[in-house]
Design an enzyme around this catalytic site. Structure first.
Site, PDB file in Angstrom:
ATOM      1  N   GLU A 130       0.885  -1.173   0.000  1.00 26.09           N
ATOM      2  CA  GLU A 130       0.000   0.000   0.000  1.00 26.09           C
ATOM      3  C   GLU A 130       0.912   1.209   0.000  1.00 26.09           C
ATOM      4  O   GLU A 130       1.597   1.487   0.985  1.00 26.09           O
ATOM      5  CB  GLU A 130      -0.918  -0.032   1.224  1.00 26.09           C
ATOM      6  CG  GLU A 130      -2.154   0.846   1.054  1.00 26.09           C
ATOM      7  CD  GLU A 130      -1.899   2.283   1.456  1.00 26.09           C
ATOM      8  OE1 GLU A 130      -1.700   3.113   0.535  1.00 26.09           O
ATOM      9  OE2 GLU A 130      -1.893   2.579   2.647  1.00 26.09           O
ATOM     10  N   CYS A 155      -1.150   9.278   2.802  1.00 21.11           N
ATOM     11  CA  CYS A 155      -1.117   8.765   1.428  1.00 21.11           C
ATOM     12  C   CYS A 155      -2.359   9.174   0.653  1.00 21.11           C
ATOM     13  O   CYS A 155      -2.325   9.290  -0.572  1.00 21.11           O
ATOM     14  CB  CYS A 155      -0.961   7.249   1.436  1.00 21.11           C
ATOM     15  SG  CYS A 155      -2.286   6.355   2.287  1.00 21.11           S
TER      16      CYS A 155
END
Length: 487
Positions: free
Chosen positions: A254, A288
């Site tokens: 991720e 993110c």
């Protein structure tokens, strides 16, 4: 900080191997980014420490996998309750060690609690299929624990991004090697170890191993490790993925994002700029899913820029441990330098600085940039700082092209008419679409992940994704008597 607390002081200068022990690596100071104050001192693991930890974990995992679902579920439920019980102390660590405002720290604690409760349902979740067969036999596919899982977590949402893999992996019968970012290894390493030890997790099943490059390489390469769960930058993720691929190990990545927020024609500008401000400046943009690009329809563009800049000028910046602020410090000097260089390069490349700027000391203020070319670094790169670049578009097709003109594909927010937003959602490559919400969102029960350079298609969260991530499929057949063979 006080030693008469839940975390205590036995972790000072130590790593966690089932007990608090000396690591072979050097010890280092835990630094508060807002002030530079030393909060404590931690040990680091060497490659030899990691290899020994992996062997211990593999031995402990075999017995853990044989425990009943009820026993594993009970540990996870107790862990969930402990996050709530010690929320004040553990939130304070997130505020001071990660530079988080109290609301963000509280979110991390409540999310850790919910992740543990969601994970407590995994041991009793169905994990298999009854298959048809052309042979006179029963045929099954069942999910079995993967074995030892290495979890490598970043600094920005350190607790959530560690425990979202640790908790389900343990619940499904695995052992875990946790390598937290050294900058946040108390709130996202020591705290996790303390909670699970208090919850009754047997020794050896969770080991916390902060360290440098050698420790990172070892938690991937250790022979006992079968699955790696990595959250971090795309550049680091590529290296982890390359190493895992060479070793034929499953690796869930991720990674980064340069996420777009699209403001459609007719959108109400006031609420839209509130959403955009939160998306770009929550936790100083160190997420993110941060809104890295604002794509605004030309009909509302000028008003949007004006109101977003006004919000930037009015958001207080300072030390979240001592002041009522919306924007805290950037995590360390290296990251501060990176953010400031991006702002300077952006303006040198022709961008207009509407609000904010490079700031001073540990802090970078909320910043708004306009008039950016597609190649401007503030538009094309993931900044990981409180910077909101804004550009205009004319048509829905142009907006879709601008969204997709990025190597990343993590999260997208669309504000305005729902029907138009649905049409746009069908045109974009992204792991998440949020209509009439900004780009930063997650829940304990949802499959979380991205496309393109934002990840390798893996997901964390929710029963289906977690079972897929942290178990292996085993085929089992059964006959009423020994099968006949021609030999």
């Amino acid at each position: 900080m006080s030693e008469n607390t839940f975390l205590g002081s036995d972790w000072h200068e130590k790593i966690f191997t089932g007990t608090w022990a000396d690591g072979a690596g050097e010890t280092y100071d835990v630094i508060e980014p807002a002030t530079g104050e030393t909060l404590g001192r931690l040990g680091t693991a060497s490659a030899d420490d990691v290899n020994a930890a992996a062997a211990r974990a593999a031995a402990a995992q075999k017995e853990w996998a044989r425990t009943t679902p009820a026993e594993r579920a009970a540990v996870l439920r107790r862990a969930g309750a402990l996050w709530a019980e010690h929320a004040a102390e553990l939130s304070d660590w997130i505020v001071r060690e990660a530079g988080s405002i109290p609301a963000k720290a509280a979110l991390e604690i409540s999310s850790a609690e919910q992740i543990c409760y969601e994970s407590s349902a995994l041991p009793s979740h169905p994990k298999g299929q009854v298959l048809t067969s052309n042979e006179p036999r029963w045929s099954f596919a069942r999910r079995v624990p993967a074995g030892v899982v290495s979890v490598i977590a970043p600094f920005n949402f350190p607790l959530i991004l560690g425990i979202r893999s640790v908790a389900p992996a343990l619940a499904l019968g695995n052992a875990v090697l946790l390598k937290p970012d050294p900058r946040t290894a108390v709130c996202a390493g020591v705290a996790i170890a303390k909670v699970f030890a208090e919850a009754g997790l047997p020794d050896g099943l969770l080991q916390v191993l902060p360290g440098g490059l050698d420790a990172g390489e070892a938690v991937v390469a250790a022979p006992e490790v079968s699955v790696i769960s990595f959250t971090g930058s795309t550049a680091a993720g590529r290296k982890v993925g390359e190493a895992a691929g060479r070793l034929l190990k499953r690796c869930h990545l991720e990674l980064g994002g340069n996420n777009a927020l699209v403001v459609l024609p007719g959108a109400e500008v006031g609420p839209a700029t509130s959403a955009g401000a939160f998306g770009s400046w929550m936790h100083q943009g160190q997420i993110c899913m941060t809104t890295g690009r604002h794509l605004v329809h030309e009909s509302v563009y000028d008003d949007y820029v004006e109101q977003l800049a006004e919000r930037a000028r009015n958001l207080p910046v300072g030390n979240p441990a001592t002041e009522d602020v919306a924007i805290g410090p950037i995590i360390d000097e290296k990251q501060r330098t990176h953010v400031r260089e991006i702002i300077d390069k952006a303006t040198a490349d022709g961008a207009r600085l509407v609000a904010g700027g490079t700031g001073e000391g540990a802090f970078v203020p909320p910043t708004v940039l306009t008039d950016l070319s597609p190649s401007n670094p503030a538009w094309s790169q993931e900044i990981f700082g409180p910077v909101a670049p804004v550009a205009r578009f004319s048509t829905l097709e142009e907006a879709a092209e601008m969204v997709n003109d990025s190597e990343y594909g993590l999260s997208l927010g669309i504000l305005g008419d729902v029907g138009m937003a649905m049409d746009l959602a069908d045109l974009v490559d992204t792991g998440k679409v949020h209509i009439n919400e900004q780009t930063v969102s997650d829940e304990a029960n949802v499959p979380f992940g991205g496309m393109k350079d934002s990840g390798n298609g893996s997901r964390f969260g929710g029963a289906e994704a977690n079972i897929e991530a942290f178990t292996e499929t085993q085929w089992v057949t059964m006959r009423s008597s020994i099968a006949p063979y021609p030999f």
